[in-house]
Design a protein around this motif. Structure first.
Motif, PDB file in Angstrom:
ATOM      1  N   ASP A 116      -1.418  -2.678  -4.169  1.00 34.97           N
ATOM      2  CA  ASP A 116      -1.726  -1.247  -4.177  1.00 34.97           C
ATOM      3  C   ASP A 116      -0.421  -0.450  -4.238  1.00 34.97           C
ATOM      4  OD1 ASP A 116      -4.413  -1.739  -4.261  1.00 34.97           O
ATOM      5  OD2 ASP A 116      -4.868  -0.924  -2.283  1.00 34.97           O
ATOM      6  N   HIS A 165      -3.225  -9.603  -1.534  1.00 36.00           N
ATOM      7  CA  HIS A 165      -3.561  -8.252  -1.088  1.00 36.00           C
ATOM      8  C   HIS A 165      -4.629  -8.198   0.024  1.00 36.00           C
ATOM      9  CE1 HIS A 165      -3.801  -3.947  -1.316  1.00 36.00           C
ATOM     10  NE2 HIS A 165      -5.090  -3.970  -1.614  1.00 36.00           N
ATOM     11  N   ASP A 177       0.829  -1.207   0.000  1.00 38.76           N
ATOM     12  CA  ASP A 177       0.000   0.000   0.000  1.00 38.76           C
ATOM     13  C   ASP A 177       0.866   1.261   0.000  1.00 38.76           C
ATOM     14  OD1 ASP A 177      -3.034  -0.998   0.418  1.00 38.76           O
ATOM     15  OD2 ASP A 177      -1.630  -2.302   1.452  1.00 38.76           O
ATOM     16  N   HIS A 198      -3.813  -4.007   1.965  1.00 42.43           N
ATOM     17  CA  HIS A 198      -5.172  -3.493   1.795  1.00 42.43           C
ATOM     18  C   HIS A 198      -5.620  -2.637   2.981  1.00 42.43           C
ATOM     19  CE1 HIS A 198      -8.875  -3.179  -0.376  1.00 42.43           C
ATOM     20  NE2 HIS A 198      -9.580  -3.878   0.458  1.00 42.43           N
ATOM     21  N   ASN A 210      -6.180  -4.008  -5.507  1.00 44.32           N
ATOM     22  CA  ASN A 210      -7.331  -3.508  -6.264  1.00 44.32           C
ATOM     23  C   ASN A 210      -7.008  -2.219  -7.011  1.00 44.32           C
ATOM     24  OD1 ASN A 210      -7.273  -2.963  -3.359  1.00 44.32           O
ATOM     25  ND2 ASN A 210      -8.951  -1.553  -3.756  1.00 44.32           N
ATOM     26  N   HIS A 211      -6.059  -1.421  -6.480  1.00 50.66           N
ATOM     27  CA  HIS A 211      -5.724  -0.164  -7.154  1.00 50.66           C
ATOM     28  C   HIS A 211      -4.891  -0.352  -8.421  1.00 50.66           C
ATOM     29  CE1 HIS A 211      -7.334   3.068  -4.569  1.00 50.66           C
ATOM     30  NE2 HIS A 211      -7.374   2.077  -3.686  1.00 50.66           N
TER      31      HIS A 211
END
Ligand SMILES: [Fe+2]
Length: 266
Positions: free
Chosen positions: A50, A157, A22, A194, A83-84
């Protein structure tokens, strides 16, 4: 620019790696994390996803690579999709990967890197279910093959367990279906991101570590899970793991060098 990196050792050699994730959004904080990580003697990096705010936005990637430059010129890098990343072609191109999930061996340890971003992997529910089933079959096959390894680590993630209350929705995340496999095949630790903080849950002998404090805005850890959560802290962090033959020791570190938590994996 030239650089060097280490390749896997043969046999029981000692090695050390880092896990963080992240790294999106707050570039100044991402830089501080990398400035701390780069001081360690490392064999490789596991990134829990991410990496950037929007993987489809090409100009964001040079920013990521500029921040991580001094680290990447000397250490091998193994990412998983968050997810990003949005399953973007840029991710596959810039890391020169062909597949969204993979495994590798390093010394006596076996690493399985999964894609838990099912939402961006396929468009329909049917296709997503199929994708999940295929990956789960592959995961089980890998876990079977890894039984002779001294240590088994899994990275993806989305955490199966979280102490972030707003993410305890009552419905189990799909990744929770992998938990019985981790238990059956005696995984030593699972690393996730995440959630932008540090978390350690111990569930039926498996350590679940969330290290998502790589730069993204921090999340509160306001919902520790009774009987499972061992340690939580809402702070920027990274994890250093030293493997010594058949055992490993993990240290979660804050940017000022303070040890948030130390864990032994056997
Ligand atoms: Fe995420």
């Amino acid at each position: 620019m030239t650089g060097t990196f280490k390749t896997p050792p043969a046999g029981d050699a000692t090695f050390q790696f880092t896990v963080f994730g992240d790294t999106r959004t707050r570039h100044d904080m991402h830089q501080k994390v990398i400035d701390a990580v780069v001081k360690h003697e490392l064999d490789f990096i596991l990134h829990t996803g991410d990496l950037v705010q929007d993987g489809t936005d090409t100009p964001q990637w040079p920013v990521f690579f500029q921040i991580e430059r001094d680290l990447l010129r000397k250490v091998a890098f193994f990412p998983v999709l968050g997810n990003h990343e949005r399953n973007s072609p840029q991710y596959y191109e810039f890391f020169d990967v062909k597949i969204p999930y993979y495994s590798f061996q390093w010394g006596q340890a076996w690493f399985i890197c999964l894609n838990s971003d099912f939402g961006n992997a396929e468009r329909t529910k049917e296709a997503r279910d199929r994708y999940f089933d295929e990956q789960t079959r592959w995961l089980e096959d890998e876990l079977q093959k890894s039984q002779k390894a001294a240590l088994r680590f899994v990275v993806f993630h989305h955490p199966p367990f979280t102490a972030v209350k707003s993410r305890q929705t009552g419905s189990e995340p799909p990744v929770r279906k992998w938990v019985p496999l981790f238990e059956k095949y005696k995984v030593h630790a699972v690393f996730n991101g995440h959630d932008h903080n540090y978390q350690h849950h111990l569930v039926n002998g498996i350590h679940y570590i969330v290290t998502g404090g790589g730069g993204a805005p921090l999340y509160a850890v306001d919902g520790p899970i009774e009987g499972k959560t061992v340690k939580v802290e809402s702070i920027e962090n990274y994890v250093i793991i030293k493997v010594d033959g058949k055992t490993a020791r993990s240290e979660a570190l804050a940017l000022d060098g303070r040890v948030i938590e130390a864990i032994e994996f056997k």
